[in-house]
Design a protein around this motif. Structure first.
Motif, PDB file in Angstrom:
ATOM      1  N   TYR A  56       0.822  -1.211   0.000  1.00  0.00           N
ATOM      2  CA  TYR A  56       0.000   0.000   0.000  1.00  0.00           C
ATOM      3  C   TYR A  56       0.855   1.259   0.000  1.00  0.00           C
ATOM      4  O   TYR A  56       0.569   2.224  -0.683  1.00  0.00           O
ATOM      5  N   PHE A  57       1.915   1.240   0.802  1.00  0.00           N
ATOM      6  CA  PHE A  57       2.773   2.415   0.943  1.00  0.00           C
ATOM      7  C   PHE A  57       4.224   2.006   0.785  1.00  0.00           C
ATOM      8  O   PHE A  57       4.639   0.958   1.273  1.00  0.00           O
ATOM      9  N   ASP A  58       4.993   2.838   0.109  1.00  0.00           N
ATOM     10  CA  ASP A  58       6.428   2.604   0.000  1.00  0.00           C
ATOM     11  C   ASP A  58       7.101   2.971   1.313  1.00  0.00           C
ATOM     12  O   ASP A  58       6.739   3.952   1.960  1.00  0.00           O
ATOM     13  N   SER A  59       8.088   2.171   1.689  1.00  0.00           N
ATOM     14  CA  SER A  59       8.893   2.497   2.860  1.00  0.00           C
ATOM     15  C   SER A  59       9.881   3.587   2.500  1.00  0.00           C
ATOM     16  O   SER A  59      10.269   3.733   1.328  1.00  0.00           O
ATOM     17  N   CYS A  60      10.329   4.328   3.488  1.00  0.00           N
ATOM     18  CA  CYS A  60      11.352   5.339   3.230  1.00  0.00           C
ATOM     19  C   CYS A  60      12.670   4.622   2.915  1.00  0.00           C
ATOM     20  O   CYS A  60      12.859   3.452   3.249  1.00  0.00           O
ATOM     21  N   ALA A  61      13.572   5.331   2.281  1.00  0.00           N
ATOM     22  CA  ALA A  61      14.843   4.742   1.847  1.00  0.00           C
ATOM     23  C   ALA A  61      15.638   4.172   3.022  1.00  0.00           C
ATOM     24  O   ALA A  61      16.234   3.099   2.912  1.00  0.00           O
ATOM     25  N   ALA A  62      15.629   4.866   4.142  1.00  0.00           N
ATOM     26  CA  ALA A  62      16.394   4.397   5.307  1.00  0.00           C
ATOM     27  C   ALA A  62      15.842   3.071   5.831  1.00  0.00           C
ATOM     28  O   ALA A  62      16.605   2.175   6.207  1.00  0.00           O
ATOM     29  N   ALA A  63      14.524   2.920   5.852  1.00  0.00           N
ATOM     30  CA  ALA A  63      13.915   1.673   6.332  1.00  0.00           C
ATOM     31  C   ALA A  63      14.224   0.524   5.376  1.00  0.00           C
ATOM     32  O   ALA A  63      14.562  -0.584   5.813  1.00  0.00           O
ATOM     33  N   LYS A  64      14.127   0.774   4.077  1.00  0.00           N
ATOM     34  CA  LYS A  64      14.458  -0.261   3.090  1.00  0.00           C
ATOM     35  C   LYS A  64      15.908  -0.690   3.229  1.00  0.00           C
ATOM     36  O   LYS A  64      16.223  -1.869   3.203  1.00  0.00           O
ATOM     37  N   ARG A  65      16.791   0.298   3.372  1.00  0.00           N
ATOM     38  CA  ARG A  65      18.215  -0.005   3.506  1.00  0.00           C
ATOM     39  C   ARG A  65      18.469  -0.838   4.764  1.00  0.00           C
ATOM     40  O   ARG A  65      19.230  -1.813   4.730  1.00  0.00           O
ATOM     41  N   ALA A  66      17.816  -0.511   5.865  1.00  0.00           N
ATOM     42  CA  ALA A  66      17.993  -1.266   7.109  1.00  0.00           C
ATOM     43  C   ALA A  66      17.546  -2.709   6.938  1.00  0.00           C
ATOM     44  O   ALA A  66      18.220  -3.642   7.399  1.00  0.00           O
ATOM     45  N   VAL A  67      16.428  -2.916   6.258  1.00  0.00           N
ATOM     46  CA  VAL A  67      15.934  -4.278   6.034  1.00  0.00           C
ATOM     47  C   VAL A  67      16.904  -5.049   5.147  1.00  0.00           C
ATOM     48  O   VAL A  67      17.265  -6.191   5.456  1.00  0.00           O
ATOM     49  N   ILE A  68      17.345  -4.456   4.056  1.00  0.00           N
ATOM     50  CA  ILE A  68      18.258  -5.136   3.125  1.00  0.00           C
ATOM     51  C   ILE A  68      19.587  -5.460   3.808  1.00  0.00           C
ATOM     52  O   ILE A  68      20.138  -6.555   3.631  1.00  0.00           O
ATOM     53  N   GLU A  69      20.108  -4.545   4.605  1.00  0.00           N
ATOM     54  CA  GLU A  69      21.364  -4.801   5.321  1.00  0.00           C
ATOM     55  C   GLU A  69      21.190  -5.950   6.313  1.00  0.00           C
ATOM     56  O   GLU A  69      22.084  -6.785   6.473  1.00  0.00           O
ATOM     57  N   THR A  70      20.048  -5.995   6.963  1.00  0.00           N
ATOM     58  CA  THR A  70      19.769  -7.082   7.903  1.00  0.00           C
ATOM     59  C   THR A  70      19.653  -8.408   7.174  1.00  0.00           C
ATOM     60  O   THR A  70      20.194  -9.433   7.626  1.00  0.00           O
ATOM     61  N   VAL A  71      18.973  -8.416   6.037  1.00  0.00           N
ATOM     62  CA  VAL A  71      18.844  -9.632   5.220  1.00  0.00           C
ATOM     63  C   VAL A  71      20.222 -10.134   4.821  1.00  0.00           C
ATOM     64  O   VAL A  71      20.525 -11.332   4.939  1.00  0.00           O
ATOM     65  N   GLU A  72      21.080  -9.242   4.374  1.00  0.00           N
ATOM     66  CA  GLU A  72      22.434  -9.637   3.966  1.00  0.00           C
ATOM     67  C   GLU A  72      23.217 -10.209   5.144  1.00  0.00           C
ATOM     68  O   GLU A  72      23.921 -11.218   4.997  1.00  0.00           O
ATOM     69  N   ALA A  73      23.098  -9.591   6.310  1.00  0.00           N
ATOM     70  CA  ALA A  73      23.807 -10.089   7.495  1.00  0.00           C
ATOM     71  C   ALA A  73      23.308 -11.466   7.908  1.00  0.00           C
ATOM     72  O   ALA A  73      24.098 -12.342   8.293  1.00  0.00           O
ATOM     73  N   LEU A  74      22.002 -11.684   7.825  1.00  0.00           N
ATOM     74  CA  LEU A  74      21.441 -12.988   8.169  1.00  0.00           C
ATOM     75  C   LEU A  74      21.915 -14.066   7.197  1.00  0.00           C
ATOM     76  O   LEU A  74      22.261 -15.176   7.610  1.00  0.00           O
ATOM     77  N   LYS A  75      21.948 -13.731   5.919  1.00  0.00           N
ATOM     78  CA  LYS A  75      22.442 -14.689   4.915  1.00  0.00           C
ATOM     79  C   LYS A  75      23.904 -15.020   5.151  1.00  0.00           C
ATOM     80  O   LYS A  75      24.313 -16.184   5.070  1.00  0.00           O
ATOM     81  N   GLU A  76      24.715 -14.010   5.447  1.00  0.00           N
ATOM     82  CA  GLU A  76      26.140 -14.231   5.712  1.00  0.00           C
ATOM     83  C   GLU A  76      26.343 -15.107   6.937  1.00  0.00           C
ATOM     84  O   GLU A  76      27.313 -15.860   7.013  1.00  0.00           O
ATOM     85  N   ALA A  77      25.408 -15.036   7.891  1.00  0.00           N
ATOM     86  CA  ALA A  77      25.497 -15.860   9.092  1.00  0.00           C
ATOM     87  C   ALA A  77      24.996 -17.279   8.850  1.00  0.00           C
ATOM     88  O   ALA A  77      25.024 -18.116   9.747  1.00  0.00           O
ATOM     89  N   GLY A  78      24.515 -17.538   7.600  1.00  0.00           N
ATOM     90  CA  GLY A  78      24.099 -18.878   7.240  1.00  0.00           C
ATOM     91  C   GLY A  78      22.622 -19.154   7.401  1.00  0.00           C
ATOM     92  O   GLY A  78      22.176 -20.286   7.230  1.00  0.00           O
ATOM     93  N   HIS A  79      21.841 -18.147   7.728  1.00  0.00           N
ATOM     94  CA  HIS A  79      20.407 -18.344   7.896  1.00  0.00           C
ATOM     95  C   HIS A  79      19.701 -18.265   6.536  1.00  0.00           C
ATOM     96  O   HIS A  79      20.211 -17.678   5.597  1.00  0.00           O
ATOM     97  N   GLU A  80      18.510 -18.843   6.464  1.00  0.00           N
ATOM     98  CA  GLU A  80      17.711 -18.799   5.244  1.00  0.00           C
ATOM     99  C   GLU A  80      16.792 -17.586   5.321  1.00  0.00           C
ATOM    100  O   GLU A  80      16.125 -17.350   6.323  1.00  0.00           O
ATOM    101  N   VAL A  81      16.765 -16.801   4.239  1.00  0.00           N
ATOM    102  CA  VAL A  81      15.917 -15.606   4.197  1.00  0.00           C
ATOM    103  C   VAL A  81      15.011 -15.712   2.976  1.00  0.00           C
ATOM    104  O   VAL A  81      15.491 -15.936   1.871  1.00  0.00           O
ATOM    105  N   VAL A  82      13.721 -15.600   3.204  1.00  0.00           N
ATOM    106  CA  VAL A  82      12.744 -15.736   2.108  1.00  0.00           C
ATOM    107  C   VAL A  82      11.906 -14.486   1.982  1.00  0.00           C
ATOM    108  O   VAL A  82      11.760 -13.724   2.882  1.00  0.00           O
TER     109      VAL A  82
END
Length: 82
Positions: A56-82
């Motif tokens: 419905y609404f786009d997230s602000c750039a900072a929120a998107k960046r925080a989510v993407i950085e977290t996803v990358e960190a979780l993947k690097e730690a070996g977790h599955e991200v879907v």
């Protein structure tokens, strides 16, 4: 939500103690807290889901960046991200 994982664990432990959370919110199942599942020594890989907008609404750039950085960190730690 909190400054660290230990703070989140503390809040959840208190909420689930003696069924407090279930008493306040009947949608929450009356489960007991299992501390051994949440210890930092656990080696089990976890599965996380995420989104950057709700459709419905786009997230602000900072929120998107925080989510993407977290996803990358979780993947690097070996977790599955879907």
């Amino acid at each position: 939500m909190a400054r660290c994982v230990d703070d989140l664990e503390l809040v959840m432990r208190v909420w689930h103690e003696d069924g407090k959370m279930h008493n306040d919110d009947s949608v929450v199942p009356p489960l007991s807290w299992k501390s051994n599942i949440y210890t930092s020594s656990s080696k089990k890989k976890l599965k996380f889901g995420y989104f950057t907008d709700d459709g419905y609404f786009d997230s602000c750039a900072a929120a998107k960046r925080a989510v993407i950085e977290t996803v990358e960190a979780l993947k690097e730690a070996g977790h599955e991200v879907v």
